[in-house]
Write an enzyme that holds these catalytic residues in place. Sequence first.
Site, PDB file in Angstrom:
ATOM      1  CG  LEU A 100     -10.426  -3.118   7.360  1.00 32.53           C
ATOM      2  CD1 LEU A 100      -9.800  -4.462   7.032  1.00 32.53           C
ATOM      3  CD2 LEU A 100     -10.847  -3.053   8.838  1.00 32.53           C
ATOM      4  CG  ASP A 123      -1.206   0.928  -3.907  1.00 34.87           C
ATOM      5  OD1 ASP A 123      -2.250   0.659  -4.540  1.00 34.87           O
ATOM      6  OD2 ASP A 123      -1.156   1.785  -3.007  1.00 34.87           O
ATOM      7  CB  ALA A 174       1.773   4.345  14.765  1.00 32.05           C
ATOM      8  N   GLY A 218       0.824  -1.206   0.000  1.00 33.15           N
ATOM      9  CA  GLY A 218       0.000   0.000   0.000  1.00 33.15           C
ATOM     10  C   GLY A 218       0.851   1.247   0.000  1.00 33.15           C
ATOM     11  N   GLY A 261       0.193   4.609  -0.359  1.00 35.82           N
ATOM     12  CA  GLY A 261      -0.459   5.907  -0.242  1.00 35.82           C
ATOM     13  C   GLY A 261       0.482   6.901   0.400  1.00 35.82           C
ATOM     14  NE  ARG A 262      -2.385  12.835   1.180  1.00 37.80           N
ATOM     15  CZ  ARG A 262      -3.492  12.613   0.478  1.00 37.80           C
ATOM     16  NH1 ARG A 262      -4.080  11.419   0.560  1.00 37.80           N
ATOM     17  NH2 ARG A 262      -4.000  13.546  -0.292  1.00 37.80           N
ATOM     18  CG  HIS A 275      -4.615   2.213  16.667  1.00 37.20           C
ATOM     19  ND1 HIS A 275      -5.695   1.627  16.060  1.00 37.20           N
ATOM     20  CD2 HIS A 275      -4.161   3.155  15.787  1.00 37.20           C
ATOM     21  CE1 HIS A 275      -5.898   2.177  14.868  1.00 37.20           C
ATOM     22  NE2 HIS A 275      -4.977   3.106  14.690  1.00 37.20           N
ATOM     23  NE  ARG A 298      -8.460   1.514  10.864  1.00 32.82           N
ATOM     24  CZ  ARG A 298      -7.797   2.648  11.085  1.00 32.82           C
ATOM     25  NH1 ARG A 298      -6.495   2.613  11.355  1.00 32.82           N
ATOM     26  NH2 ARG A 298      -8.426   3.817  11.040  1.00 32.82           N
ATOM     27  CD  GLU A 332      -6.668  -1.389  17.227  1.00 37.29           C
ATOM     28  OE1 GLU A 332      -5.777  -1.860  16.512  1.00 37.29           O
ATOM     29  OE2 GLU A 332      -6.994  -0.172  17.195  1.00 37.29           O
TER      30      GLU A 332
END
Length: 335
Positions: free
Chosen positions: A212, A177, A299, A154, A156-157, A297, A239, A268
């Site tokens: 996700l 990706d 980060a 993945g 992405g940003r 969770h 996720r 979670e």
Amino acid sequence: MLTVLEPEGLYSDTAIEQAILGPGVRILQGNAKSSLAELPDEMLAEVDGLMTLRMAVPAEQLARFPKLKAVVRMGVGYDRVDRAACAARGILVANLPDYGTQEVAEFAVLLAVALRRGLTLYHDSQRGPAPAPWAVMPSAIVRRQEVQTFGILGLGRIGSAAALRAKAFGYKVVFFDPYQPNGWDRALGISRARTLEALLEQSDVLSIHCPLTRTTRGLVDEAALRRLPKGAVVVNTARGPILDIEALERCLRDGHLAGAGLDVIPVEPPVEPIPSLLRAYRAQEEWTRGRLIITPHIAFHSPEAWQDIRVKGVETMRDVLVEGKRTNVIPPESD
């Protein structure tokens, strides 16, 4: 007058929100701790825009918002919002794709480096019962960064930011990706894998950065983990349900994987039955020492990221609800 609800009571005042949304918008704060069900119907009946951070927005709760026009998820992931139910009513759903990018990217790479350079191995060994070994400890987890491939699932940003940071540490960086156009890899100076299988087969570190969705839920299953080279490390800051945590435990226990760093787990906060991997980690079972890092969770966390959540969240609500723009709106047909 439009009404915007922040149901979790995140802030001590609404001065920032009011300044951004303008005088034509009324702002309500709730005090719900876990669910929209805690808030009264008469409050929800007035709401045009809903801003949520941790709270889920399921279909049965959406039905309590007769005037709702927009939902802003104050984060990157949008799996907590029932987008099909929103689409059926013409409710726009938006997220904050550009907050916490640096923090999560750094955390992912730091998890990998801490494991691969033995930081956790020696930290754990010195906290054990005396006499602690004051010496080199041979372990499959310790490797030089420059001889490894850092695989990114993945781009992405956050995945892109992680790629640049891993590259700076000396890793060869490869990504998969299918949604990224050709040329993005050349812009970052990294390599592209044509298939997920090709990515897995060369990744000494696999770092998960995809959202996700229906197609990514359970994507990294036991078959995928077994495709990784023996002695690989898996990092997940995306996720929890993307990664089969039970399969991960099996691959760690039998030695196929050298280690793992998880900032996310499937449920979670964890509830009973607690995943056996988390139970073993909390019990400091010997086989987990130096091989496993689990964080709750966090980060994304920094004071700057929290400010971004607040400001970018209300700016997105202003754009979508007040000004009729499509800022960060997620198409209902996307996964």
